[in-house]
Scaffold this motif. Sequence first.
Motif: not given
Length: 349
Positions: A246-251
């Motif tokens: 999730g650190r590199t992903q969009t909502l």
Amino acid sequence: MAIISALSSNISMPKQVVKPNREVIITKELGHARVLTLNRPNHLNFLGEREVLMLGQKFEKYEKDDEAEFVIIKGAGRTFSAGGDLKTFYDRRNIRDSCLEGTYRMYWLCYHIHTYKKPHIALVHGMAVGGGASLMVPMKFSVVTEKAKLFQLEKRLVSINSGEEDAIRSVINEFSTNIDIDERSILKKLSIINECFSKDSVEEIVESLEAEASKKGNDWIITTLKNLKKASPTGLKITLRSIREGRTQTLFECLRREFRITMNILRTVISGDLYEGIRAAIIDKDKSPKWNPSTLNNVHDDQLDLIFKPFEEDDLELQIPEDDECRWEGNYENSGYCRPSTALGSVLV
């Protein structure tokens, strides 16, 4: 949902009964304020399919209503919301995708609360866990305090009759108190926490916490270690991987991933630990879950891949339009799960 652990013994799950004629969400339109009250006080304001559907409809209506300046959400009775009804999940465990609709609607609603176009305020007392926390955390303003103070705050907010964020913040500040952080507070231990939880694997995190716990003055770590060692090994590894991805992903990407994880957990793709945790905590109440597998070293990456793997057909993923013009589309009724073939169970994912 991705965290599978020994559930809190302090949560008592009442029997799931909803009277057909009872308003599970009470709505009020007061001037330019819109107030939503979760109204299942005898059931810890559980969030089921019916509640989540109504919340989505109301939030959409108020966002499009020029007369609505801001939205308040609160819970009736002694708590804000204990989230989803775990007993219902357990009772339906042998019926494939019996909780699909409510799960889909909840993640879809989460996206729209995160991206809401008007100020929204959660007035929270008692518990706000699971789905309840999902309603509270993304609000523009979240106020957590005693119920009596929330009643006074609500009256003041409604009286300003304005959706200006500075005006809302000013009213909330009238009821706020600055708190000095005690030296024993966990907030004073962030350097140790960050060091331990920066490790690459759950096993290394546990080892790092054990090393720190052996040092003088670090007794506070012992409780954390005990909780980690009580938790499902599979759940711990799913959770760590999900956080790291999730650190590199969009909502949008995060919610799609979380929906996929949740559905694969409910389907027991690699483990039935969710249901075993519920059994041990609130069904048999023996507080002795039998995790499978029972150790971290027996949870392998190729198993975790099955939990994170995208569904074979894209329209079975969580559908969230990226075009702002049609942001309220993609709801459950328009998803691939409502295709006739899917509804009959002929499409396997």
